[in-house]
Motif scaffolding. Structure first.
Motif, PDB file in Angstrom:
ATOM      1  N   ARG A   1      34.534   9.353  25.239  1.00 34.49           N
ATOM      2  CA  ARG A   1      35.086  10.557  25.851  1.00 34.49           C
ATOM      3  C   ARG A   1      34.125  10.999  26.946  1.00 34.49           C
TER       4      ARG A   1
ATOM      5  N   LYS B   1      36.942  19.436  22.180  1.00 35.30           N
ATOM      6  CA  LYS B   1      37.391  20.794  22.487  1.00 35.30           C
ATOM      7  C   LYS B   1      36.804  21.270  23.814  1.00 35.30           C
TER       8      LYS B   1
ATOM      9  N   SER C   1      38.576  19.460  26.678  1.00 33.58           N
ATOM     10  CA  SER C   1      39.932  19.958  26.939  1.00 33.58           C
ATOM     11  C   SER C   1      39.916  21.299  27.650  1.00 33.58           C
ATOM     12  N   GLU C   2      38.842  22.058  27.486  1.00 34.22           N
ATOM     13  CA  GLU C   2      38.741  23.362  28.123  1.00 34.22           C
ATOM     14  C   GLU C   2      38.133  23.298  29.520  1.00 34.22           C
TER      15      GLU C   2
ATOM     16  N   SER D   1      36.794  20.125  31.398  1.00 36.59           N
ATOM     17  CA  SER D   1      36.670  18.923  32.231  1.00 36.59           C
ATOM     18  C   SER D   1      37.524  19.017  33.482  1.00 36.59           C
TER      19      SER D   1
ATOM     20  N   PRO E   1      41.831  15.570  35.201  1.00 36.77           N
ATOM     21  CA  PRO E   1      43.142  15.884  34.614  1.00 36.77           C
ATOM     22  C   PRO E   1      43.710  14.742  33.801  1.00 36.77           C
TER      23      PRO E   1
ATOM     24  N   SER F   1      42.229  12.776  31.610  1.00 36.34           N
ATOM     25  CA  SER F   1      41.754  12.681  30.225  1.00 36.34           C
ATOM     26  C   SER F   1      41.593  14.028  29.548  1.00 36.34           C
ATOM     27  N   ARG F   2      41.658  15.123  30.300  1.00 38.18           N
ATOM     28  CA  ARG F   2      41.390  16.445  29.731  1.00 38.18           C
ATOM     29  C   ARG F   2      42.315  16.765  28.560  1.00 38.18           C
ATOM     30  N   GLU F   3      43.611  16.452  28.698  1.00 42.39           N
ATOM     31  CA  GLU F   3      44.562  16.786  27.634  1.00 42.39           C
ATOM     32  C   GLU F   3      44.322  15.971  26.371  1.00 42.39           C
ATOM     33  N   ARG F   4      43.569  14.882  26.489  1.00 41.30           N
ATOM     34  CA  ARG F   4      43.244  14.049  25.317  1.00 41.30           C
ATOM     35  C   ARG F   4      41.812  14.322  24.835  1.00 41.30           C
ATOM     36  N   GLY F   5      41.288  15.466  25.204  1.00 39.26           N
ATOM     37  CA  GLY F   5      39.928  15.786  24.792  1.00 39.26           C
ATOM     38  C   GLY F   5      38.902  14.896  25.449  1.00 39.26           C
TER      39      GLY F   5
END
Length: 534
Positions: A245, A284, A287-288, A290, A293, A295-299
């Motif tokens: 990640r 977490k 997702s808040e 990064s 865009p 990978s952000r929704e996948r943490g």
């Protein structure tokens, strides 16, 4: 061919195109265009070298600026790092193509005289006042955008030479009457199908080969298994892979931002690193916070990757880490990263003997799945040929009643209900692709031979699944209506032929040329474009 083109270099077509290229030139490159200046930070002496001749970085940046503005004006939004790199590569390819064309035009003796250049300048609407050329307006506008009238006129001369070369090349396109007629007939020979698809991928979910079946398959298909193993070396010669990640903080430095922006980005990544060190969940925080865009929704999850995929500094850090470790901030051309490695798979060479059962099971599952899909399709086809409609043969709801008979179950494959579909109208010129199916030459040919209402009498095995179909609508061309449409089809064919000629000619020029590209410009390492902000 080019001897003919050179002989016609003063054709009317060229003069017509003068007006077009002038308008395009002013809109794209004219006064006030940000692409007209190389701007601060242009440190490289060349963007490309074409047959030993250097293309200036300013030309590349100007072309990139054009593409970026076009993208943004069409609602494309912010340019992310990957798309920006692709756009810069496209811009570099385009300036190389332009240089190749200009060199070939010079070689062929194609030029624009001073009189023609003067006429072109006077024809530009931006330099006219009350319908007449305004010399003072011209000088002011050119001074703002190009510095001197000489610089502007040299660029305009090159544009006109380029335009003339391409116009003369396209003028060699010829379209025969037979080609126009064939295109008209193909475009108006139309069919609409009602069909049902039975995907092989869905069918494979229903079949589970037994160990005895796999053993028997191995005994009968040794060469096939060996071929699969040889054709898929990357699958069995596995490099080290890491699942990680990341948290990205962009640190681009647009013109005028300077070191301050970089300091802000570094301070922000340090603050996020501190949160993770204090025990906050990495996913977490990603997702808040990064800026990636993708990978952000996948943490921040990037999945598995091996060497040669990520930016070098990122990859060097990730490949050295153990599962559960979090890196210190890492700088790449995309910004600052925090990296957390979730899983590491060490390199492994899987032998043929070890891979054989896995390969056999996979191939057998594909084979059985295909057989199941064809079998389900054949059962539906039998009902339709016996007089049932597609809706009757493929009820969508459980317990549906068909014409007063006992309730029937929907046909399923891989747990999904198989439903009738409509292709919409398509014509003979789209061969061999059938809408909703893809390439299916046999289905396509049979559909054009059939009449409205006719059930096509076989199951068609395409690359993705089995298909059964009925001709819903059929329109045949009327040769008597060709004269009214001749101009439209002739224009369409000529444009297509012009494009084919241009692509083939450009490919030949590129193959014969010696071209060196400054890839640092593509990566954006030598300067920051005005279009590369946050």
């Amino acid at each position: 061919m080019l001897d003919t083109l050179r002989a016609n270099s003063r054709s009317i077509l060229t003069y017509v195109l003068f007006g077009i290229i002038i308008v395009v030139f002013v809109v794209s490159f004219g006064p006030g265009s940000r692409g007209c200046s190389s701007g601060p930070g242009a440190t490289e002496s060349w963007a490309a070298k074409v047959n030993g001749r250097a293309v200036a970085p300013a030309d590349f940046e100007q072309q990139y600026g054009q593409l970026a503005r076009m993208y943004q004006q069409q609602g494309g939004g912010e340019l992310d790092a990957l798309f920006r790199t692709r756009l810069r590569q496209m811009a570099l390819d385009q300036v190389v193509q332009r240089e190749l064309v200009e060199q070939e035009a010079h070689h062929q003796g194609i030029a624009v005289s001073d009189e023609e250049l003067n006429a072109a300048v006077h024809a530009i609407p931006a330099f006219q006042s009350v319908g007449r050329f305004d010399l003072e307006l011209y000088k002011r506008a050119v001074a703002n955008a190009y510095g001197t009238t000489g610089a502007f006129e040299e660029r305009l001369r090159k544009d006109l030479v380029y335009s003339r070369m391409m116009a003369l090349l396209r003028s060699s396109a010829r379209v025969t009457e037979d080609e126009v007629r064939d295109a008209y007939l193909a475009d108006n020979d139309r069919v609409t199908l009602e069909l049902a698809r039975f995907p092989y991928a869905a069918a494979r979910q229903e079949v589970v080969p037994t160990d005895a079946q796999v053993k028997d398959f191995i005994a009968r298909n040794g060469p096939r298994i060996e071929a699969f193993y040889k054709d898929n070396p990357g699958r069995f010669d596995q490099k080290k892979r890491v699942r990680a990640r990341h948290i990205l903080v962009k640190a681009d430095d647009p013109a005028g931002a300077g070191a301050a922006k970089g300091d802000v980005a570094k301070a922000r990544i340090d603050a996020l690193a501190a949160r993770v060190k204090k025990g906050e969940d990495f996913a977490k925080v990603a997702s808040e916070a990064s800026d990636d865009p993708g990978s952000r929704e996948r943490g921040g999850d990037l999945g598995f990757f091996s060497a040669g995929v990520m930016a070098k500094a990122f990859e060097d850090a990730a490949m050295k880490m153990k599962p559960g470790e979090v890196s210190e901030p890492v700088r790449t051309q995309f910004g600052w990263h925090l990296i957390k490695v979730e899983e590491v798979k060490e390199p492994e060479q899987i032998t043929l003997d070890k891979a054989r059962p896995e390969i056999a099971r996979e191939l057998l599952q594909e084979e059985l799945g295909k057989g199941l899909a064809v079998s389900r399709a054949a059962a539906v086809l039998a009902k339709v040929r016996a007089g049932a409609s597609f809706a009757d043969a493929l009820p969508e709801a459980r317990g549906a009643k068909v014409r007063g008979k006992a309730p029937v179950e929907p046909v399923k494959l891989g747990g999904e209900v198989v439903r009738p579909e409509d292709t919409g109208s398509f014509n003979a010129s789209s061969s061999p692709s059938v809408p909703r199916v893809g390439p299916a030459p046999e289905l396509f040919a049979d559909a054009l031979k059939a009449s409205a209402g006719q059930v096509l009498g076989r199951v068609y095995e395409t690359s993705t699944g089995a298909v059964v179909a009925r001709v819903k609508e059929r329109q045949r061309p009327d040769p008597a209506a060709l004269p009214a449409s001749r101009g439209e089809f002739e224009t369409r064919l000529r444009m297509r032929r012009e494009g084919e000629i241009e692509r083939a000619w450009m490919d030949d020029l590129r193959k014969r040329a010696k071209v060196d590209l400054n890839q640092a410009l593509v990566r954006g390492e030598t300067r920051a474009s005005p279009y590369e902000g946050d």
